[in-house]
Design a protein around this motif. Sequence first.
Motif, mmCIF file in Angstrom:
data_model
loop_
_atom_site.group_PDB
_atom_site.id
_atom_site.type_symbol
_atom_site.label_atom_id
_atom_site.label_comp_id
_atom_site.label_asym_id
_atom_site.label_seq_id
_atom_site.Cartn_x
_atom_site.Cartn_y
_atom_site.Cartn_z
ATOM 1 N N ASN A 159 3.706 52.838 -49.506
ATOM 2 C CA ASN A 159 2.275 52.562 -49.663
ATOM 3 C C ASN A 159 1.917 51.362 -48.803
ATOM 4 O O ASN A 159 2.636 50.360 -48.824
ATOM 5 C CB ASN A 159 1.936 52.236 -51.115
ATOM 6 N N HIS B 262 -3.339 53.179 -47.508
ATOM 7 C CA HIS B 262 -2.891 54.513 -47.139
ATOM 8 C C HIS B 262 -1.376 54.632 -47.321
ATOM 9 O O HIS B 262 -0.738 53.723 -47.836
ATOM 10 C CB HIS B 262 -3.313 54.855 -45.702
ATOM 11 N N ILE B 263 -0.813 55.748 -46.884
ATOM 12 C CA ILE B 263 0.614 56.053 -46.995
ATOM 13 C C ILE B 263 1.212 56.140 -45.596
ATOM 14 O O ILE B 263 0.579 56.679 -44.688
ATOM 15 C CB ILE B 263 0.809 57.440 -47.674
ATOM 16 N N ARG C 5 -1.229 63.661 -50.692
ATOM 17 C CA ARG C 5 -1.069 64.386 -51.949
ATOM 18 C C ARG C 5 -1.429 65.871 -51.814
ATOM 19 O O ARG C 5 -0.951 66.694 -52.586
ATOM 20 C CB ARG C 5 -1.924 63.749 -53.038
ATOM 21 N N THR D 133 -4.149 58.598 -48.523
ATOM 22 C CA THR D 133 -3.413 58.900 -49.748
ATOM 23 C C THR D 133 -3.758 60.290 -50.274
ATOM 24 O O THR D 133 -2.871 61.062 -50.648
ATOM 25 C CB THR D 133 -3.690 57.826 -50.812
#
Length: 86
Positions: A18, A43-44, A67, A63
């Motif tokens: 993360n 964000h990721i 997912r 994010t």
Amino acid sequence: MTEQRVQQWQDGEWMVRNIFGAAAVKTYRCPGCMQDIRPGVAHIVAWPADGYGDESDRRHWHTGCWRARDRRAPGVERSRNAPRYG
């Protein structure tokens, strides 16, 4: 530094981290929606967990796009009316 973890997805295992808004200082292109992730947006960042490759294999994702990986393949462009992140 944030904690890294391994996540299992349909396309294999990924190292995931993360990135908090305060640590996001550059603009990246999300491969999930092809929109910019602007500085200051949490964000990721993800890369293959198989031990092969290098930093060029890392990708920065919104994010929500991360997912939704199993429902929407990377690189699929969103329509003009789709919501934008960041």
